[in-house]
Design a protein around this motif. Structure first.
Motif, PDB file in Angstrom:
ATOM      1  N   UNK A 219     -11.759  52.546  -3.865  1.00 27.38           N
ATOM      2  CA  UNK A 219     -12.448  52.616  -5.150  1.00 27.38           C
ATOM      3  C   UNK A 219     -12.846  51.278  -5.724  1.00 27.38           C
ATOM      4  N   UNK A 220     -12.626  50.190  -5.004  1.00 21.87           N
ATOM      5  CA  UNK A 220     -12.995  48.871  -5.522  1.00 21.87           C
ATOM      6  C   UNK A 220     -14.513  48.785  -5.664  1.00 21.87           C
ATOM      7  N   UNK A 221     -14.975  48.279  -6.789  1.00 18.27           N
ATOM      8  CA  UNK A 221     -16.415  48.184  -7.027  1.00 18.27           C
ATOM      9  C   UNK A 221     -17.071  47.119  -6.156  1.00 18.27           C
ATOM     10  N   UNK A 222     -16.267  46.318  -5.459  1.00 16.98           N
ATOM     11  CA  UNK A 222     -16.810  45.280  -4.571  1.00 16.98           C
ATOM     12  C   UNK A 222     -16.874  45.731  -3.112  1.00 16.98           C
ATOM     13  N   UNK A 223     -16.695  47.006  -2.876  1.00 15.17           N
ATOM     14  CA  UNK A 223     -16.600  47.473  -1.492  1.00 15.17           C
ATOM     15  C   UNK A 223     -17.883  47.275  -0.683  1.00 15.17           C
ATOM     16  N   UNK A 224     -19.044  47.309  -1.341  1.00 16.40           N
ATOM     17  CA  UNK A 224     -20.269  47.035  -0.581  1.00 16.40           C
ATOM     18  C   UNK A 224     -20.244  45.615  -0.029  1.00 16.40           C
ATOM     19  N   UNK A 225     -19.753  44.685  -0.826  1.00 13.74           N
ATOM     20  CA  UNK A 225     -19.650  43.299  -0.358  1.00 13.74           C
ATOM     21  C   UNK A 225     -18.631  43.186   0.768  1.00 13.74           C
ATOM     22  N   UNK A 226     -17.528  43.941   0.645  1.00 12.45           N
ATOM     23  CA  UNK A 226     -16.526  43.934   1.719  1.00 12.45           C
ATOM     24  C   UNK A 226     -17.114  44.463   3.022  1.00 12.45           C
ATOM     25  N   UNK A 227     -17.866  45.538   2.927  1.00  8.20           N
ATOM     26  CA  UNK A 227     -18.422  46.160   4.130  1.00  8.20           C
ATOM     27  C   UNK A 227     -19.326  45.202   4.904  1.00  8.20           C
ATOM     28  N   UNK A 228     -20.075  44.374   4.169  1.00  5.76           N
ATOM     29  CA  UNK A 228     -20.973  43.417   4.820  1.00  5.76           C
ATOM     30  C   UNK A 228     -20.343  42.029   4.950  1.00  5.76           C
ATOM     31  N   UNK A 229     -19.059  41.916   4.567  1.00  9.01           N
ATOM     32  CA  UNK A 229     -18.350  40.630   4.602  1.00  9.01           C
ATOM     33  C   UNK A 229     -19.151  39.562   3.854  1.00  9.01           C
ATOM     34  N   UNK A 230     -19.700  39.973   2.717  1.00  4.67           N
ATOM     35  CA  UNK A 230     -20.411  39.058   1.825  1.00  4.67           C
ATOM     36  C   UNK A 230     -19.410  38.600   0.770  1.00  4.67           C
ATOM     37  N   UNK A 231     -18.954  37.385   0.878  1.00  2.00           N
ATOM     38  CA  UNK A 231     -17.767  36.946   0.147  1.00  2.00           C
ATOM     39  C   UNK A 231     -18.080  36.092  -1.070  1.00  2.00           C
ATOM     40  N   UNK A 232     -17.248  36.251  -2.094  1.00  2.00           N
ATOM     41  CA  UNK A 232     -17.270  35.340  -3.232  1.00  2.00           C
ATOM     42  C   UNK A 232     -16.814  33.969  -2.764  1.00  2.00           C
ATOM     43  N   UNK A 233     -17.452  32.941  -3.271  1.00  2.00           N
ATOM     44  CA  UNK A 233     -17.099  31.579  -2.877  1.00  2.00           C
ATOM     45  C   UNK A 233     -16.391  30.813  -3.983  1.00  2.00           C
ATOM     46  N   UNK A 234     -16.451  31.333  -5.197  1.00  2.00           N
ATOM     47  CA  UNK A 234     -15.813  30.673  -6.333  1.00  2.00           C
ATOM     48  C   UNK A 234     -15.454  31.726  -7.374  1.00  2.00           C
ATOM     49  N   UNK A 235     -14.555  31.426  -8.290  1.00  2.00           N
ATOM     50  CA  UNK A 235     -14.213  32.399  -9.337  1.00  2.00           C
ATOM     51  C   UNK A 235     -15.455  32.806 -10.127  1.00  2.00           C
ATOM     52  N   UNK A 236     -15.558  34.088 -10.393  1.00  3.17           N
ATOM     53  CA  UNK A 236     -16.694  34.614 -11.133  1.00  3.17           C
ATOM     54  C   UNK A 236     -17.768  35.214 -10.262  1.00  3.17           C
ATOM     55  N   UNK A 237     -17.780  34.872  -8.964  1.00  6.28           N
ATOM     56  CA  UNK A 237     -18.756  35.475  -8.063  1.00  6.28           C
ATOM     57  C   UNK A 237     -18.482  36.971  -7.908  1.00  6.28           C
ATOM     58  N   UNK A 238     -19.538  37.720  -7.626  1.00  3.66           N
ATOM     59  CA  UNK A 238     -19.425  39.170  -7.518  1.00  3.66           C
ATOM     60  C   UNK A 238     -18.953  39.652  -6.151  1.00  3.66           C
ATOM     61  N   UNK A 239     -18.977  38.787  -5.147  1.00  3.63           N
ATOM     62  CA  UNK A 239     -18.682  39.206  -3.788  1.00  3.63           C
ATOM     63  C   UNK A 239     -17.233  39.575  -3.552  1.00  3.63           C
ATOM     64  N   UNK A 240     -16.948  40.014  -2.316  1.00  3.58           N
ATOM     65  CA  UNK A 240     -15.585  40.368  -1.923  1.00  3.58           C
ATOM     66  C   UNK A 240     -14.685  39.143  -2.004  1.00  3.58           C
ATOM     67  N   UNK A 241     -13.501  39.313  -2.570  1.00  2.00           N
ATOM     68  CA  UNK A 241     -12.597  38.184  -2.785  1.00  2.00           C
ATOM     69  C   UNK A 241     -11.546  38.031  -1.695  1.00  2.00           C
ATOM     70  N   UNK A 242     -11.637  38.842  -0.639  1.00  2.00           N
ATOM     71  CA  UNK A 242     -10.628  38.789   0.414  1.00  2.00           C
ATOM     72  C   UNK A 242     -10.714  37.512   1.242  1.00  2.00           C
ATOM     73  N   UNK A 243     -11.932  37.087   1.605  1.00  2.00           N
ATOM     74  CA  UNK A 243     -12.095  36.001   2.573  1.00  2.00           C
ATOM     75  C   UNK A 243     -11.738  34.629   2.013  1.00  2.00           C
ATOM     76  N   UNK A 244     -12.044  34.394   0.724  1.00  2.00           N
ATOM     77  CA  UNK A 244     -11.846  33.048   0.173  1.00  2.00           C
ATOM     78  C   UNK A 244     -10.994  32.989  -1.092  1.00  2.00           C
ATOM     79  N   UNK A 245     -10.820  34.110  -1.795  1.00  2.00           N
ATOM     80  CA  UNK A 245     -10.175  34.089  -3.108  1.00  2.00           C
ATOM     81  C   UNK A 245      -8.780  34.690  -3.130  1.00  2.00           C
TER      82      UNK A 245
END
Length: 347
Positions: A219-245
């Motif tokens: 149910x995470x609202x960032x799951x589309x970013x997770x699916x494409x491994x599109x990652x947040x690079x800094x705090x506040x970014x909308x991307x998936x926070x698994x890879x860098x955060x």
């Protein structure tokens, strides 16, 4: 192994499912979470569910001698105790004496009171990760010798011992979370009051399965970013926070993104990485909470059910197929590109 002291014989009289709530070594955050619940309003809901709150340190008028008299009545069998709820870790220090935390007015360690009361309670409920596994109270060198009621980290034992069972035959029911979701507490007590929570309803770490059989990732609202491994690079970014955060939502057992706080939010929806607060040992990750440890560029903390080789293959394929919209939005603090509008035909 039966609970220490066996089951008390309840005195004659009417009453609902009686609950005694004590606080040991902790911040009181689980009580605050419960107090902040507006849907449902637990103060009105609990009586409707047949739950009779005998005493709570923040909600009850009785103090001092009145509380001690209540505890004495419970231990003597003059008052029935259906559920002992403990918030905060048991403090066994110094040197196992428990005298770092005395129950005011008694001169006795809280740890001793907890052992005695657990022996006469029909059920024992650990509220919050401190009470379940030691939690933040057991951080670092743990000079207070803090532990959970039946666990010390992920190792069974704790204050009561690995083989301890309540008068109802159950181990300690571990409502882990830092803090707990108010619904987890209310639903657990409601199930106990209705006689609908059995050993099979607890997972391998004693947590109620109605929330622990889920992952924060669900149910995470960032799951589309997770699916494409599109990652947040800094705090506040909308991307998936698994890879860098440092987000551990794919590993943490809880339903935070499908059972929102007051129907509104969760950690990840608020822009904060999941730090896996329902898991034993979360307080000592060995790295900063907002950092994802990696080996050869691959995160150490992978989804619980996925072999590393599968993850690497999936990540490579996903990144090569990431739509430009997702790439741009992942590293922005607001939606930069909206989804395309295309003519569709229903068939």
């Amino acid at each position: 192994m039966a609970g220490q002291g066996g089951s008390a014989t309840p005195a004659a009289g009417k009453g609902g499912f009686t609950v005694l709530w004590l606080q040991s070594g902790g911040c009181g955050g689980c009580s605050m979470s419960l107090l902040c619940a507006d849907t449902p309003d637990f103060a009105a809901l609990w009586p409707d569910l047949g739950i009779d709150l005998l005493w709570h340190p923040s909600l009850s008028q009785e103090t001092g001698a009145e509380l001690i008299a209540l505890l004495d009545d419970i231990l003597a069998g003059r008052r029935r105790l259906d559920a002992l709820c403990v918030e905060g870790a048991a403090l066994r220090g110094p040197n196992g004496t428990g005298r770092f935390h005395l129950l005011a007015g008694t001169g006795r360690p809280m740890a001793d009171w907890l052992r005695d009361l657990a022996g006469v309670a029909r059920h024992v409920v650990a509220v919050g990760t401190c009470a379940t596994y030691g939690g933040m109270s057991a951080t670092g060198a743990n000079p207070t010798e803090a532990c959970g009621l039946q666990y010390e980290g992920s190792r069974a034992g704790g204050l009561l011992g690995a083989g301890w069972r309540s008068a109802a035959g159950l181990p300690v029911i571990n409502i882990a979370g830092c803090p707990t979701h108010p619904d987890w507490v209310t639903q657990t007590l409601a199930m106990l009051a209705a006689g609908e929570l059995a050993a099979g309803d607890l997972d391998a770490l004693g947590r109620p399965r109605f929330y622990a059989d889920q992952l924060v990732h669900h149910g995470c609202t960032r799951n589309e970013f997770y699916e494409f491994k599109a990652s947040a690079e800094k705090p506040g970014d909308l991307g998936c926070m698994m890879e860098h955060q440092g987000c551990k939502g794919t590993q943490a057992h809880a339903d935070c993104n499908t059972r929102l706080w007051n129907g509104q939010g969760s950690c990840t929806r608020g822009g904060y990485a999941c730090i896996s607060c329902t898991e034993p040992g979360f307080q000592n990750p060995g790295h900063a909470f907002d950092t994802t440890p990696k080996i050869a560029g691959i995160p150490i903390g992978l989804p619980t059910d996925m072999p590393k080789a599968w993850f690497v293959a999936l990540a490579s394929l996903s990144k090569s197929a990431t739509p430009p919209r997702v790439k741009k939005n992942a590293v922005a603090d607001h939606r930069v590109v909206a989804p395309a509008i295309r003519k569709t035909t229903l068939k």
